[in-house]
Design a protein around this motif. Structure first.
Motif, PDB file in Angstrom:
ATOM      1  N   UNK A  56       0.835  -1.202   0.000  1.00 51.26           N
ATOM      2  CA  UNK A  56       0.000   0.000   0.000  1.00 51.26           C
ATOM      3  C   UNK A  56       0.868   1.249   0.000  1.00 51.26           C
ATOM      4  N   UNK A  61      -1.341   4.387  -1.275  1.00 53.09           N
ATOM      5  CA  UNK A  61      -2.559   4.398  -0.473  1.00 53.09           C
ATOM      6  C   UNK A  61      -2.259   4.707   0.983  1.00 53.09           C
ATOM      7  N   UNK A  85      -2.423  -1.564  -8.947  1.00 51.98           N
ATOM      8  CA  UNK A  85      -2.401  -2.536  -7.854  1.00 51.98           C
ATOM      9  C   UNK A  85      -3.548  -3.518  -8.003  1.00 51.98           C
ATOM     10  N   UNK A  87      -5.648  -5.993  -5.900  1.00 46.61           N
ATOM     11  CA  UNK A  87      -5.904  -6.197  -4.477  1.00 46.61           C
ATOM     12  C   UNK A  87      -6.089  -7.660  -4.126  1.00 46.61           C
ATOM     13  N   UNK A  89      -8.497  -8.879  -2.250  1.00 47.72           N
ATOM     14  CA  UNK A  89      -9.889  -9.296  -2.404  1.00 47.72           C
ATOM     15  C   UNK A  89     -10.491  -8.841  -3.708  1.00 47.72           C
ATOM     16  N   UNK A  91     -11.588  -6.601  -5.219  1.00 43.20           N
ATOM     17  CA  UNK A  91     -12.184  -5.262  -5.257  1.00 43.20           C
ATOM     18  C   UNK A  91     -12.917  -4.967  -6.553  1.00 43.20           C
ATOM     19  N   UNK A  92     -13.672  -5.893  -7.014  1.00 41.10           N
ATOM     20  CA  UNK A  92     -14.518  -5.621  -8.171  1.00 41.10           C
ATOM     21  C   UNK A  92     -15.818  -4.988  -7.683  1.00 41.10           C
ATOM     22  N   UNK A 154      -8.319  -5.503 -15.280  1.00 43.38           N
ATOM     23  CA  UNK A 154      -8.578  -4.089 -15.019  1.00 43.38           C
ATOM     24  C   UNK A 154      -7.296  -3.324 -14.780  1.00 43.38           C
TER      25      UNK A 154
END
Lengths: 294, 467, 309
Positions: A56, A61, A85, A87, A89, A91-92, A154
């Motif tokens: 991060x 971040x 980055x 993630x 999890x 993060x969709x 993405x």
């Protein structure tokens, strides 16, 4: 083109901690890391040692308490598309389809392009992760592996200069994990993007990176020495397991980590910050009769 | 491919807008009257333009809203070029407020309301009246418990109690309550209602103090032997049954309802307290009256005709009136309950029905003419109990009456009706606005509208003026 | 029991329960004598419902006849004097039961729309800023429990003072009822929205940060869609509360809807009054149920997870 000696991403004497006074936890201290353009680095460590915090910091971040995080010699002040980055999890955004999730990033990064071009760009990356058949599906309809691939697509669609991956395969089963590793390696070889991977699996680290750097257990975690990977990985995975160089390297890293951990055991154990993971359970638990293929 | 999120937002916004537009277009009322601006005035027979032919008039669900219902159902309003919607109101306060605010063009009002509003007791506003809707029509009912306690003190004749029953019979009951430490409570419908003053008059005539209003006490319970409070008419039987009040003074059908349901006994009607007392009026705000003079005359004409119809041919039309009033949009009570008082009888104790042809008087005895002396009587009672806090001269009373009561409008309406053949000459009184002095009260005290201050000083219970 | 058809399985228990309820009601009603007569049983209530419908039909017929007559009258007048100004007058019959239902529905929707327009923006801001939330929270907690009957006098006075013209398009009583409904029902939406926005999955926020979305884009592309399920829960609750509050506020605000119908019948005190009031009770319940179902369907469309109906 960068000068050979200029690092793409650098961390100098970085310290970071959370909380105040008696509750203060110093997560990382004296972190020094230099990432060259085109390199692929893997950071291995135990759970809770601060790996997510580290990445991060690099993504922008989080801000360090002391020390500097530099990108192309400029201090990092916040997140940006050049440091993509992936993630832990995924993060969709669950209300968007796969295409829309990727388009969200593409629209932000290339606002000047005409719509058709942006769509084509997004679709190219979705193809790259082999999800063309799932373009109009929502994350709820995808398996964990598929979701991670969307997340990857993405991030890649943003054409970052550095690809940061925070334990991207941690929540997946062994087989999916293995196949995704191959995919990432293939993509990376094709695009030659600078990559930084965080993982708790030494095998994975060795498989995917040019350099493996252990993160010593926390608190006040520091980075260990770099282990250079000179193994020919073009051989297939199963035969690697019997490759003596591979075995030797793996054992070195593991022994280093185990030593470090036993040292810590004699010190006070601090609090471990566990990652915030929600497991992906197969659909059949909630009543649908078919589980999705990865 | 459109984003599904955007799609949803569009859908949501679109439906919201459509919904709002559809409902807004339909408006708040489904059968809404058109406002003055859009309806051009219709013409009366005499050629005057009715400024506002579409009207909304309010009323309270009592039998004496009859003139309004009859004027509508028998076409008297329509013959005057008026299209009237009658709307029941929740209580007297809401009714008065809505007349003042203009939501209602006019309403069935307590005689005291225009007066109270004009002098500023309660909401201050200029409210005027061109027509008295009826005389009498109220009764005082007490609970069964109180009646049982009163009975031994009431003289009887042939086994039946002698009427009128004075409040003297209540004295021992009050004594009993006092000894038991219980307050004696009675209900009336509004602080400036006829019921309030009639109840007080009846109690005071027997020397019982009904309480005073002061600068600080607007509930009127200072120095009270009996505590009076406001209860809406439809809730009175229920409140009586529950024991929250021990008696009430109200119009019909609520006294007969109590008898029907066996929860109370009417002891006296206001006819017996003051023969032919003015009860309800038709009230409008002064501002409205100024803006719509022709409309006001038209309404007055229609109502005079309705009142005449109600009393016509020795009350031959009353049965039809009962049927109309029993409809849920008017008084709504069961026809049997309404029938009693409207057709000339009144049931006191269950089974004790007596003839009372003048219980409701709508037209006889010049009932519709707005006499100044009627207005002044209310003013005196307001002063007697302290709602008017300072002393005033006779002149003040006359002036105030002239502000509130509009006999000029009545006379104009009556004249036209005479021309059209709906009224005879005898039906139009020749008067200066003051009825002759009368002693038709339960305590026999003579009231002369020309000397209100003197009148005040005749009472043993009540504030006096020393001018 | 696999042989029983799924349809039967689904519908038999509620059907049985309803039948039992009707029997118990019918039996129990005969036992109680109120001062208004016997408590009406299901048969009487159904009868009154039928009567109300017939009255509605009859009234509509009268209105039609009135307009026919008016048309003829106007035509006749214009024949005689083509330049006469002839006013068009609307029928002044009483509002029927169906009219009253429609009025209530319109009022509750108006109130609901006002409530949403107020609660959503404030809720979003509260969710975004802890400071604002901390500032507004005491006010919210204090005003939330206030009953509509307590708001009514204040709302009446304020509306009367501020809204001086009285157009038939937007009657005061309608506005007063609608505003009272808003005041009581906006809290659910506000609190749910604030909560939803404040507790948006930090992962989504991270995505927004990495993509460097502008605050406006972040709100509309990430926060709101993420919060939509919770917002709809709030809206659903608000609508339910609003419907309940509406009936109470109509009774006093004189808005000619179901609340006024009940109050007028109570004032009538006739022998059919209780039965008519019960018809109204069932009508209110059924409409409330349907409104809730509509909200659930909307919620399903908007939600990306399962909705617990």
């Amino acid at each position: 083109m960068l000068n050979h000696t200029t690092m793409l991403l650098e961390l100098k004497e970085v310290n970071i901690g959370f909380g105040e006074g008696a509750k203060r936890i110093d997560v990382l201290s004296n972190i020094n890391l230099a990432v060259k353009e085109g390199e692929s680095i893997a950071i291995v460590g135990f759970t809770g040692s601060g790996k997510t915090t580290l990445i991060k910091l690099m993504a922008g971040l989080l801000m360090p308490d002391a020390g500097q995080v530099l990108f192309k010699d400029q201090p990092v002040t916040g997140p940006g598309r050049e440091r993509g980055i992936v993630f832990q999890n995924y993060s969709l955004l669950p209300w968007l389809t796969v295409l829309r999730n990727v388009m969200l990033a593409v629209d932000e990064v290339y606002p000047a392009w005409p719509k058709k071009e942006r769509l084509a760009h997004a679709q190219r990356y979705i193809e790259m992760v082999n999800l063309r058949h799932a373009v109009s599906k929502r994350p709820a309809e995808l398996s964990g592996g598929m979701r991670q691939r969307v997340s990857l697509a993405r991030t890649l669609a943003m054409n970052p200069e550095v690809l940061l991956m925070d334990e991207p395969l941690g929540a997946l089963d062994a087989i999916t994990r293995s196949s995704l590793q191959q995919e990432i390696i293939k993509i990376r070889n094709a695009s030659k993007t600078t990559t930084l991977l965080i993982t708790n699996d030494v095998d994975e680290a060795i498989l995917m990176a040019d350099r493996v750097i252990p993160l010593n257990p926390g608190p006040n975690a520091t980075l260990g020495p770099s282990f250079r990977v000179d193994i020919d990985r073009r051989a297939d995975r199963t035969s690697l397991n019997s490759n003596p160089a591979f075995i030797r390297l793996r054992n070195e890293v593991i022994e280093y980590l185990l030593d470090k951990r036993s040292e810590v055991g004699t010190r006070n154990t601090g609090k471990f910050m566990l990652p915030n993971l929600s497991p992906v359970l197969p659909q059949s638990v909630f009543g649908s009769t078919r589980s999705k293929a990865a | 491919m459109k984003s599904t999120t955007t799609h949803y937002w569009l859908m949501a916004t679109a439906s919201a807008i459509v919904t709002i537009l559809v409902f807004a277009a339909c408006g708040g009322r489904t059968s809404s009257p058109v406002t003055e601006a859009s309806a051009a005035g219709t013409q009366t027979a005499s050629g005057d333009v009715i400024e506002k032919p579409e009207l909304v008039l309010g009323f309270i669900k009592l039998t004496d809203m009859a003139p309004l219902a009859i004027a509508k159902e028998k076409g008297f309003f329509e013959e005057e070029g008026l299209y009237v919607r009658l709307e029941a109101q929740a209580n007297w306060k809401v009714l008065l407020d809505r007349v003042i605010s203009g939501e209602l063009d006019g309403a069935h009002m307590l005689a005291g309301q225009p007066i109270g509003a004009t002098i500023g007791f309660g909401t201050k506003a200029e409210v005027v009246t061109p027509l008295s809707m009826d005389l009498n029509g109220n009764g005082i009912t007490v609970s069964n418990e109180v009646w049982q306690a009163m009975k031994p003190h009431i003289p009887t004749e042939n086994g039946k109690p002698v009427h009128p029953i004075s409040a003297a019979a209540l004295q021992p009951v009050l004594e009993k309550f006092r000894n038991e430490g219980r307050p004696f409570r009675m209900g009336m419908v509004f602080p400036v209602s006829t019921h309030n003053y009639e109840l007080r008059y009846w109690l005071a005539a027997a020397g019982i103090s009904p309480g005073y209003y002061t600068e600080s006490d607007i509930t009127g319970t200072t120095d009270a032997d009996v505590l009076l409070s406001v209860t809406p008419p439809p809730q009175m039987p229920a409140t009586l049954e529950a024991g929250t009040i021990n008696g009430y003074c109200v119009g019909e059908p609520w006294n007969q309802q109590a008898v029907f349901k066996g929860i109370g006994v009417p002891v006296i009607t206001d006819y017996e307290i003051w023969k032919n007392n003015p009860e309800k009026v038709f009230g409008v705000s002064k501002a409205w009256a100024d803006r719509h003079p022709n409309t006001l005359i038209a309404i007055t004409k229609a109502l005079i005709r309705a009142c005449k119809w109600l009393d016509e041919n020795e009350m031959a039309n009353r049965a039809e009136a009962v049927a109309i009033l029993a409809r849920p949009e008017y008084a709504g009570a069961d026809p049997e309950v309404i029938a009693n008082s409207m057709t000339g009888t009144f049931e006191y104790e269950k089974g004790d029905k007596r003839s009372l042809p003048d219980f409701n008087v709508f037209f006889r005895f010049h009932a519709t003419y707005p006499y100044y002396s009627d207005c002044i009587w209310y003013l005196t009672q307001m002063r007697r109990w302290g709602q008017i806090t300072t002393s005033h001269s006779n002149e003040w009373y006359f002036e105030t009456a002239r502000k509130v009561y509009l006999p000029e409008v009545w006379l104009e309406a009556a004249r036209r009706l005479e021309q059209e053949g709906h009224l005879t000459k005898e039906e139009i009184p020749e008067t200066d606005g003051f009825k002759p002095a009368t002693g038709d009260f339960i305590d026999g005290i003579i009231y002369d509208g020309r000397d209100p201050v003197g009148y005040l000083n005749k009472f043993s219970v009540g504030l006096k003026d020393n001018l | 029991m696999k042989s029983i058809s799924p349809v039967l399985k689904k519908y038999t228990p509620p059907a049985l329960a309803i039948a039992l309820f009707l029997m118990a009601w019918s039996f129990g009603a005969k036992q109680i004598e109120t001062s208004l007569g016997q408590v009406p049983g299901p048969a009487m209530v159904l009868d009154q419902a039928r009567i109300l419908w017939q009255e509605h039909v009859a009234e509509r017929q009268k209105a039609r006849e009135f307009y026919e007559r008016q048309k003829d009258r106007r035509a006749a007048m214009l024949e005689v004097n083509p330049s006469a100004t002839v006013a068009a007058v609307s029928y002044t019959g009483k509002p029927t039961y169906v009219d009253q239902i429609l009025t209530s529905l319109k009022t509750v929707f108006m109130g609901f729309v006002i409530a949403s327009l107020v609660a959503l923006p404030i809720g979003i801001i509260c969710g975004l800023s802890k400071t604002v939330m901390r500032a507004l929270n005491p006010l919210i907690q204090v005003f939330k429990p206030v009953s509509p009957l307590a708001w009514l006098p204040i709302v009446t006075m304020v509306v009367s003072a501020v809204y001086v013209t009285n157009s038939a398009w937007l009657p005061k009583s309608f506005l007063i009822s609608a505003i009272t409904v808003s005041l009581c029902s906006l809290w659910a939406t506000l609190i749910n929205t604030a909560m939803g926005v404040a507790s948006v999955n930090p992962d989504y926020i991270n995505v927004a940060r990495v993509l460097q979305l502008s605050p406006l884009k972040k709100t509309f592309k990430v926060l709101l869609p993420a919060t939509l399920p919770l917002i709809f829960t709030g809206l659903r609750i608000s609508l339910g509360v609003g419907w309940m509050v509406l009936i109470a506020s109509e009774m006093l605000a004189q808005n000619p809807g179901l609340g006024k119908f009940i109050w007028d019948e109570f004032q009538n005190g006739s022998s059919q009054s209780l039965a008519k009031i019960m018809v109204a009770v069932f009508t209110i319940g059924l409409i409330g149920f349907v409104l809730d179902r509509i909200m659930v369907e909307l919620q399903k469309r908007v939600s990306f997870e399962r909705v617990h109906a």
